[in-house]
Write a protein that holds these residues in place. Structure first.
Motif, mmCIF file in Angstrom:
data_model
loop_
_atom_site.group_PDB
_atom_site.id
_atom_site.type_symbol
_atom_site.label_atom_id
_atom_site.label_comp_id
_atom_site.label_asym_id
_atom_site.label_seq_id
_atom_site.Cartn_x
_atom_site.Cartn_y
_atom_site.Cartn_z
ATOM 1 N N ASP A 89 0.871 -1.186 0.000
ATOM 2 C CA ASP A 89 0.000 0.000 0.000
ATOM 3 C C ASP A 89 0.902 1.228 0.000
ATOM 4 O O ASP A 89 1.481 1.606 1.019
ATOM 5 C CB ASP A 89 -0.917 -0.015 1.221
ATOM 6 N N ASN A 90 0.997 1.859 -1.150
ATOM 7 C CA ASN A 90 1.980 2.903 -1.394
ATOM 8 C C ASN A 90 1.677 4.222 -0.700
ATOM 9 O O ASN A 90 2.524 5.110 -0.644
ATOM 10 C CB ASN A 90 2.091 3.132 -2.918
ATOM 11 N N HIS A 91 0.472 4.369 -0.147
ATOM 12 C CA HIS A 91 0.098 5.642 0.490
ATOM 13 C C HIS A 91 -0.989 5.348 1.507
ATOM 14 O O HIS A 91 -2.164 5.241 1.168
ATOM 15 C CB HIS A 91 -0.399 6.614 -0.590
ATOM 16 N N ASN A 92 -0.601 5.229 2.763
ATOM 17 C CA ASN A 92 -1.522 4.804 3.807
ATOM 18 C C ASN A 92 -1.162 5.553 5.092
ATOM 19 O O ASN A 92 -0.020 5.513 5.535
ATOM 20 C CB ASN A 92 -1.402 3.291 4.013
ATOM 21 N N HIS A 93 -2.144 6.226 5.690
ATOM 22 C CA HIS A 93 -1.910 6.976 6.925
ATOM 23 C C HIS A 93 -2.134 6.055 8.132
ATOM 24 O O HIS A 93 -2.960 6.336 8.998
ATOM 25 C CB HIS A 93 -2.822 8.191 6.979
ATOM 26 N N VAL A 94 -1.381 4.977 8.145
ATOM 27 C CA VAL A 94 -1.601 3.922 9.136
ATOM 28 C C VAL A 94 -1.356 4.413 10.559
ATOM 29 O O VAL A 94 -1.944 3.891 11.509
ATOM 30 C CB VAL A 94 -0.723 2.691 8.811
ATOM 31 N N PHE A 95 -0.518 5.425 10.722
ATOM 32 C CA PHE A 95 -0.192 5.891 12.070
ATOM 33 C C PHE A 95 -1.394 6.502 12.766
ATOM 34 O O PHE A 95 -1.663 6.218 13.932
ATOM 35 C CB PHE A 95 0.949 6.913 12.013
ATOM 36 N N GLU A 96 -2.132 7.359 12.034
ATOM 37 C CA GLU A 96 -3.199 8.103 12.691
ATOM 38 C C GLU A 96 -4.599 7.660 12.318
ATOM 39 O O GLU A 96 -5.572 8.070 12.963
ATOM 40 C CB GLU A 96 -3.053 9.599 12.418
ATOM 41 N N ALA A 97 -4.744 6.826 11.285
ATOM 42 C CA ALA A 97 -6.079 6.510 10.775
ATOM 43 C C ALA A 97 -6.951 5.787 11.797
ATOM 44 O O ALA A 97 -8.174 5.943 11.794
ATOM 45 C CB ALA A 97 -5.977 5.677 9.502
ATOM 46 N N ALA A 98 -6.338 4.983 12.661
ATOM 47 C CA ALA A 98 -7.109 4.224 13.649
ATOM 48 C C ALA A 98 -6.786 4.664 15.068
ATOM 49 O O ALA A 98 -6.981 3.916 16.022
ATOM 50 C CB ALA A 98 -6.829 2.728 13.488
ATOM 51 N N SER A 99 -6.311 5.895 15.196
ATOM 52 C CA SER A 99 -5.864 6.379 16.505
ATOM 53 C C SER A 99 -6.904 7.264 17.160
ATOM 54 O O SER A 99 -7.554 8.076 16.501
ATOM 55 C CB SER A 99 -4.554 7.158 16.343
ATOM 56 N N GLU A 100 -7.044 7.132 18.474
ATOM 57 C CA GLU A 100 -7.903 8.031 19.235
ATOM 58 C C GLU A 100 -7.165 9.304 19.626
ATOM 59 O O GLU A 100 -7.760 10.227 20.167
ATOM 60 C CB GLU A 100 -8.431 7.326 20.483
ATOM 61 N N ALA A 101 -5.864 9.335 19.341
ATOM 62 C CA ALA A 101 -5.085 10.530 19.685
ATOM 63 C C ALA A 101 -5.598 11.745 18.940
ATOM 64 O O ALA A 101 -5.515 12.871 19.432
ATOM 65 C CB ALA A 101 -3.610 10.301 19.374
ATOM 66 N N GLY A 102 -6.123 11.536 17.733
ATOM 67 C CA GLY A 102 -6.666 12.645 16.960
ATOM 68 C C GLY A 102 -8.033 13.099 17.417
ATOM 69 O O GLY A 102 -8.640 13.980 16.791
ATOM 70 N N GLY A 103 -8.539 12.495 18.502
ATOM 71 C CA GLY A 103 -9.808 12.926 19.067
ATOM 72 C C GLY A 103 -10.927 11.933 18.852
ATOM 73 O O GLY A 103 -10.937 11.186 17.883
ATOM 74 N N ASN A 104 -11.871 11.919 19.776
ATOM 75 C CA ASN A 104 -13.041 11.045 19.648
ATOM 76 C C ASN A 104 -14.315 11.852 19.446
ATOM 77 O O ASN A 104 -15.415 11.379 19.708
ATOM 78 C CB ASN A 104 -13.171 10.123 20.875
#
Length: 569
Positions: A89-104
């Motif tokens: 997957d040549n372009h995937n925001h895996v770090f933040e896509a499933a993170s609650e750090a970006g807010g709920n």
């Protein structure tokens, strides 16, 4: 699938490599794992593969591979399944896509400005319950820009937020991540006023009647505020780590073994989280980290850090030899850089869109990065940005750079630039994981750029026909993470998509590996390459394109290690 331990076989099995003397056969490497009874996606008939030290050491008929067995070899019977190289997957925001750090705090994509109020009130309740103080930032996502800035609104987005959050700083991200909705407290902490100079690559929006701030920030102007909010998190490291683990698990479930990181915001401490995961042996995918080029900071201010973290160990699961830079923004904001002016735009003072990295600066960046071992993955959407990015790459190619360069998104390309991708050895990376792309329905773009230009968007096939390297990726969570959806959609696109299933599979495997400069390591099933596999319950080459997403991932293997097994779910 059955995993069986073999009984002792003699080492004198002559079918392994015809013509070898018995002593040569006895001396050959013993397999740690053998995958057998499967259909492998290779250029020749293969029924079994032998694996040792994380690599493919032999492949062929079952009788050939038996020579690599020992009493300690694990044999996995795949029961006729279809085996592909692990998806890349040549372009995937895996770090933040499933993170609650970006807010709920999740808003509605379909709600008008006033209809967002119940969602905002719910976010306020959750925030009051969880916040340690009223000064804690509230982060969220999910609003729609056109609804939030509708001419029918009687209040500005800023007024609505300020009514509900008079004291707490708030930043809400639109789904594309190119727009932020903020309140007055957030603007105050960021030092943004109506008289502020706009940052490179950013726009500070004001109400067209009063001239006052309206609470919407475009592109890098919003990034500045989001970075402040992220860095304010009390438990930033652990929240980020947990989010990364969630993202990697989702990738493994979908057969993804190599990821091109969407962007590494290194000023948010993300690199430290990745390194901790590596130290913990917790990485279930090989990841090409792409440190973000901050558009408002000079080359001299960023280059020392980039030089320090650059690395390319072929055995490592973390590789850092490409950066992520933006040439422009996106069409719905009016920030994608175009060759002809917008017909309608939110930023009338910028009728051609904007640059994150200006054309002259991009040439300087690429040359400086080349000297310290970096290629680049460049966000380019408008035909102006694509032309400027190709010009910058052409400039660095003239200095004999052989780095890997990719333009991603590639939504608008003028005819004259189509053959330049192949000529300059530049990959075109597309995301086709949404229904509107399959239907070639770009009506949403008509108000901005007109019907003719809108109808000419996303010409995947035209670029493929030039001989350019074309890859597919997800841009998760903007689009579906499932590579099978992208493969299916690229075929359902018809004349604008890819011509056949083999081409589509290659776009999500070997072509993407080429873009990452990892095709000598992964992307195809070959002796000597990493043992990266995705095992499907069906041979997708025999399926109707619309049914391809129904194939199930049974097993995902990275460097010979099973990182997902459906039997364990």
């Amino acid at each position: 699938m059955k995993s069986i331990k073999p009984t002792l076989l003699g080492l004198m099995i002559m079918t392994a490599q015809p013509g070898l003397a018995p002593s040569a056969i006895a001396a050959q490497q013993t397999a740690e794992t053998i995958l057998t009874n499967a259909v492998f996606y290779t250029g020749k008939p293969v029924k079994a593969v032998a694996i040792a030290d994380g690599k493919i050491i032999a492949m062929g008929k079952q009788s050939d591979i038996n020579a690599y067995r020992s009493p300690n070899t694990e044999v996995i019977d795949l029961e006729g399944a279809f085996v592909l190289p692990g998806f890349v997957d040549n372009h995937n925001h895996v770090f933040e896509a499933a993170s609650e750090a970006g807010g709920n705090c999740e808003l509605s994509m379909d709600a008008s400005l006033e209809e967002q109020i119940p969602y905002l009130l719910q976010c306020s309740k959750i925030s009051q319950k969880n916040a340690s103080s009223e000064n804690d930032w509230l982060m969220g996502y999910g609003f729609s820009l056109d609804m939030t800035l509708s001419d029918d609104n009687t209040r500005t987005p800023l007024e609505v937020l300020d009514e509900i959050f008079p004291d707490q700083p708030v930043v809400l991200m639109e789904q594309t991540s190119h727009s932020m909705w903020v309140n007055s407290q957030a603007l105050k902490l960021a030092g943004i006023t109506k008289d502020s100079l706009e940052p490179q690559g950013g726009k500070i929006l004001t109400d067209h009647v009063t001239g006052e701030l309206n609470g919407i920030l475009f592109d890098s102007a919003g990034d500045v505020v989001m970075e402040m909010a992220w860095n304010s998190l009390a438990d930033k490291f652990n929240q980020s780590y947990d989010g990364l683990m969630n993202g990697l698990e989702e990738a493994a479930v979908h057969g993804i073994t190599t990821i091109g990181d969407g962007r590494l915001y290194w000023k948010r401490g993300w690199y430290d989280v990745w390194k901790a995961a590596e130290k913990d042996d917790a990485l279930t995918a090989r990841v090409s980290l792409r440190p973000w080029i901050y558009p408002s900071d000079s080359i001299e201010a960023q280059l020392p850090y980039l030089k320090r973290i650059q690395s390319r160990d072929p055995e490592s699961r973390l590789i850092v030899d490409q950066v992520k830079m933006y040439s422009d923004g996106i069409l719905i904001n009016g920030t994608a850089k175009t060759l002809a002016p917008y017909l309608s735009t939110y930023i009338e003072d910028e009728p051609y869109g904007i640059n994150y990295i200006a054309p002259t600066a991009m040439k300087s960046w690429l040359k400086a990065l080349d000297k310290i071992g970096y290629g680049a993955h460049i966000h380019a959407i408008g035909d102006g940005a694509i032309n400027e990015s190709l010009n910058a790459i052409e400039s660095v190619r003239q200095t004999h750079s052989n780095r890997d360069y990719t333009l991603t998104h590639v939504e608008m390309v003028q005819d004259a630039d189509l053959p330049r991708f192949k000529a300059l050895n530049v990959t075109a990376d597309f995301q086709v994981g949404s229904d509107y792309i399959v239907e070639h329905d770009h009506e949403w773009a008509v108000p901005f750029i007109g019907e003719k230009r809108a109808n000419n968007m996303m010409q995947v096939n035209r670029l493929y026909q030039t001989g350019a390297n074309v890859s597919l990726s997800s841009d998760w969570n903007v689009h579906d993470i499932n590579p099978l959806v992208g493969i299916s959609n690229s075929l359902l696109m018809g004349a604008t998509g890819l011509p056949d299933i083999k081409t589509a599979i290659d776009a999500y495997t070997i072509n993407a590996a080429v873009s990452l400069g990892l095709d000598d390591i992964t992307g195809s099933i070959e002796v000597g390459k990493s043992a990266d596999f995705v095992v499907l319950d069906k041979d997708i080459r025999t399926m109707k394109p619309k049914n391809i997403p129904n194939a199930l991932v049974m097993l995902t293997m990275l460097q010979g290690e099973v990182v997902f097994d459906s039997d364990d779910k």
